[in-house]
Motif scaffolding. Structure first.
Motif, PDB file in Angstrom:
ATOM      1  N   ILE A 267       0.694  -1.221  -0.142  1.00  0.00           N
ATOM      2  CA  ILE A 267      -0.158   0.014  -0.013  1.00  0.00           C
ATOM      3  C   ILE A 267       0.836   1.142  -0.095  1.00  0.00           C
ATOM      4  O   ILE A 267       0.628   2.171  -0.886  1.00  0.00           O
ATOM      5  CB  ILE A 267      -0.930   0.026   1.115  1.00  0.00           C
ATOM      6  CG1 ILE A 267      -2.003  -1.174   0.903  1.00  0.00           C
ATOM      7  CG2 ILE A 267      -1.761   1.493   1.332  1.00  0.00           C
ATOM      8  CD1 ILE A 267      -2.820  -1.478   2.280  1.00  0.00           C
TER       9      ILE A 267
ATOM     10  N   SER B  79       0.945   3.958  -3.223  1.00  0.00           N
ATOM     11  CA  SER B  79      -0.030   4.892  -3.029  1.00  0.00           C
ATOM     12  C   SER B  79      -0.133   6.007  -4.026  1.00  0.00           C
ATOM     13  O   SER B  79      -1.282   6.252  -4.085  1.00  0.00           O
ATOM     14  CB  SER B  79       0.369   5.464  -1.650  1.00  0.00           C
ATOM     15  OG  SER B  79       1.592   6.260  -1.925  1.00  0.00           O
TER      16      SER B  79
ATOM     17  N   GLU C 153      -3.203   4.694  -6.846  1.00  0.00           N
ATOM     18  CA  GLU C 153      -4.616   4.319  -6.373  1.00  0.00           C
ATOM     19  C   GLU C 153      -5.765   4.439  -7.453  1.00  0.00           C
ATOM     20  O   GLU C 153      -5.463   5.520  -8.238  1.00  0.00           O
ATOM     21  CB  GLU C 153      -5.022   5.064  -5.058  1.00  0.00           C
ATOM     22  CG  GLU C 153      -6.354   4.902  -4.684  1.00  0.00           C
ATOM     23  CD  GLU C 153      -6.850   5.269  -3.367  1.00  0.00           C
ATOM     24  OE1 GLU C 153      -7.925   5.134  -2.811  1.00  0.00           O
ATOM     25  OE2 GLU C 153      -6.138   6.194  -2.845  1.00  0.00           O
TER      26      GLU C 153
ATOM     27  N   THR D 203      -9.239   5.146  -8.631  1.00  0.00           N
ATOM     28  CA  THR D 203     -10.559   5.752  -8.421  1.00  0.00           C
ATOM     29  C   THR D 203     -11.364   6.108  -9.532  1.00  0.00           C
ATOM     30  O   THR D 203     -11.073   5.830 -10.758  1.00  0.00           O
ATOM     31  CB  THR D 203     -10.231   7.096  -7.747  1.00  0.00           C
ATOM     32  OG1 THR D 203      -9.885   8.143  -8.553  1.00  0.00           O
ATOM     33  CG2 THR D 203      -9.083   6.893  -6.614  1.00  0.00           C
TER      34      THR D 203
ATOM     35  N   TYR E 123      -4.247  -5.746  -9.641  1.00  0.00           N
ATOM     36  CA  TYR E 123      -4.499  -4.770  -8.978  1.00  0.00           C
ATOM     37  C   TYR E 123      -4.826  -5.515  -7.618  1.00  0.00           C
ATOM     38  O   TYR E 123      -5.074  -6.736  -7.215  1.00  0.00           O
ATOM     39  CB  TYR E 123      -5.886  -4.256  -9.266  1.00  0.00           C
ATOM     40  CG  TYR E 123      -7.056  -5.058  -9.625  1.00  0.00           C
ATOM     41  CD1 TYR E 123      -8.062  -5.175  -8.569  1.00  0.00           C
ATOM     42  CD2 TYR E 123      -7.064  -5.328 -10.772  1.00  0.00           C
ATOM     43  CE1 TYR E 123      -9.206  -6.007  -8.898  1.00  0.00           C
ATOM     44  CE2 TYR E 123      -8.231  -6.360 -10.944  1.00  0.00           C
ATOM     45  CZ  TYR E 123      -9.382  -6.678  -9.963  1.00  0.00           C
ATOM     46  OH  TYR E 123     -10.414  -7.353 -10.198  1.00  0.00           O
TER      47      TYR E 123
ATOM     48  N   ASP F 256      -9.336  -0.328   4.036  1.00  0.00           N
ATOM     49  CA  ASP F 256      -8.361   0.576   4.684  1.00  0.00           C
ATOM     50  C   ASP F 256      -8.298   0.681   6.113  1.00  0.00           C
ATOM     51  O   ASP F 256      -8.111   1.538   6.742  1.00  0.00           O
ATOM     52  CB  ASP F 256      -8.452   1.933   4.144  1.00  0.00           C
ATOM     53  CG  ASP F 256      -7.212   2.721   4.401  1.00  0.00           C
ATOM     54  OD1 ASP F 256      -6.205   2.230   4.395  1.00  0.00           O
ATOM     55  OD2 ASP F 256      -7.262   4.150   4.193  1.00  0.00           O
TER      56      ASP F 256
ATOM     57  N   ARG G 158     -10.770   0.814  -1.068  1.00  0.00           N
ATOM     58  CA  ARG G 158      -9.762   1.190  -1.967  1.00  0.00           C
ATOM     59  C   ARG G 158      -9.248   0.033  -2.874  1.00  0.00           C
ATOM     60  O   ARG G 158      -9.314  -1.184  -2.511  1.00  0.00           O
ATOM     61  CB  ARG G 158      -8.462   1.675  -0.846  1.00  0.00           C
ATOM     62  CG  ARG G 158      -9.125   2.582   0.287  1.00  0.00           C
ATOM     63  CD  ARG G 158      -9.535   3.909  -0.137  1.00  0.00           C
ATOM     64  NE  ARG G 158      -8.037   4.852  -0.470  1.00  0.00           N
ATOM     65  CZ  ARG G 158      -7.638   5.413   0.480  1.00  0.00           C
ATOM     66  NH1 ARG G 158      -8.081   5.359   1.980  1.00  0.00           N
ATOM     67  NH2 ARG G 158      -6.619   6.171   0.325  1.00  0.00           N
TER      68      ARG G 158
ATOM     69  N   ILE H  68      -5.730  -0.316  -5.514  1.00  0.00           N
ATOM     70  CA  ILE H  68      -4.391   0.090  -6.114  1.00  0.00           C
ATOM     71  C   ILE H  68      -3.913  -0.872  -6.931  1.00  0.00           C
ATOM     72  O   ILE H  68      -4.215  -2.039  -7.295  1.00  0.00           O
ATOM     73  CB  ILE H  68      -3.284   0.181  -4.999  1.00  0.00           C
ATOM     74  CG1 ILE H  68      -3.223  -1.008  -4.259  1.00  0.00           C
ATOM     75  CG2 ILE H  68      -3.718   1.503  -4.029  1.00  0.00           C
ATOM     76  CD1 ILE H  68      -1.922  -1.139  -3.346  1.00  0.00           C
TER      77      ILE H  68
END
Length: 309
Positions: free
Chosen positions: A15, A19, A22, A24, A35, A40, A116, A118
């Motif tokens: 993570i 970071s 990420e 979205t 992925y 979180d 979340r 990533i």
């Protein structure tokens, strides 16, 4: 085997390192890659809330995952639980990642802001399967996280084949053995127990349909025995025996049931024709009235339908 704390440390490191990647609704990662979905907050001592996935279009896959969670979020938890988890014949049976993720989020009071995703690595399309497995194995995501058992996923692929080579089936049987070891080791962690009860293959007879020689192999016999021992150890053999008894009873009742249904359908058609003829004779052509009158005779809500008529 890595402990849950070791895996948490690896996840936290991933993570931190990714970071800046990420995913979205506002990003544009239209690339092929691996992925990680994560909640979180890594506070559970029995769960590492992660899911490792792959896609040829990571951004598009993210939108699918998010829409699944949003759809579930519209249900009350009581309705959700009854629909997905309480019945053995429910639509999902809790097998899929979205239902597992949502269940975990609701039971731990997490919100959509804790959901979340990533990008772990950009990967060529032809290398996705192998790279995904590397991460799943490294993070033990099938036992600590939301990922499904490898043997279950492999079985789905086999069910689409007309036949298979012995080597391919041997590879599958080794996956089953790996999952059996994992279930013993991590029974109290993640969704391992749930996967055993709802997803793990309880018998291997379908392999003989792909290759008749497989049932004579040493490996097939070994794995069959290991499955029986696993089911006995966790007392699932008793549940399976009970289900088999019910199936036998249903098999015995099926023929008279189907005959009765057939007779009922014939009688219903005859009644409908008679009612239709009478309506025509009275020059009464309302389709809705015809349906209300007809169904007021055969359905439970008779009084309501009679009033509507």
């Amino acid at each position: 085997m890595d402990s849950i704390n070791d895996v948490k440390s690896m996840v936290n490191k991933l993570i931190e390192e990714h970071s800046d990647k990420e995913i979205t609704p506002d990003t544009n990662y239209k690339i092929s890659g691996i992925y990680m979905i994560y909640i979180d907050k890594l506070t559970s001592d029995k769960m590492v809330p992660i899911y490792i996935g792959q896609s040829k279009d990571v951004q598009k896959r993210y939108k699918v995952h998010l829409s699944e969670i949003l759809s579930l979020n519209r249900l009350s938890y009581e309705n959700y639980y009854n629909y997905f988890f309480s019945k053995s014949n429910s639509f999902y049976e809790g097998r899929f990642k979205s239902s597992k993720i949502f269940k975990f989020m609701v039971e731990n009071s997490y919100t959509l802001s804790d959901f979340r995703v990533i990008l772990l690595e950009e990967v060529k399309a032809e290398e996705l399967d192998g790279k995904e497995q590397e991460y799943i194995q490294q993070l033990n995501a099938s036992f600590f996280g939301f990922n499904q058992l490898n043997s279950f996923l492999a079985a789905i692929k086999l069910h689409h084949l007309a036949d298979a080579e012995i080597k391919e089936l041997d590879d599958f049987l080794r996956l089953v053995q790996e999952d059996i070891k994992g279930i013993y080791s991590y029974y109290d962690y993640g969704f391992t127990r749930f996967n055993l009860e709802h997803s793990f293959l309880k018998e291997l007879s379908f392999l003989s349909e792909l290759n008749t020689k497989i049932s004579d192999t040493k490996l097939f016999k070994e794995v069959n025995l290991e499955i029986k021992e696993l089911l006995t150890h966790y007392r699932l053999d008793l549940q399976i025996a009970e289900i088999q008894q019910l199936e036998k009873k249903w098999s015995w009742l099926r023929e008279p049931y189907e005959v009765a249904v057939g007779e009922y359908n014939k009688a219903f058609v005859l009644l409908a024709n008679q009612v239709k003829g009478k309506f025509k004779e009275l020059q009464f052509y309302s389709k809705k009235a015809f349906e209300n009158f007809l169904y007021s005779i055969v359905r439970k809500r008779k009084r309501h339908l009679k009033v509507s008529f």
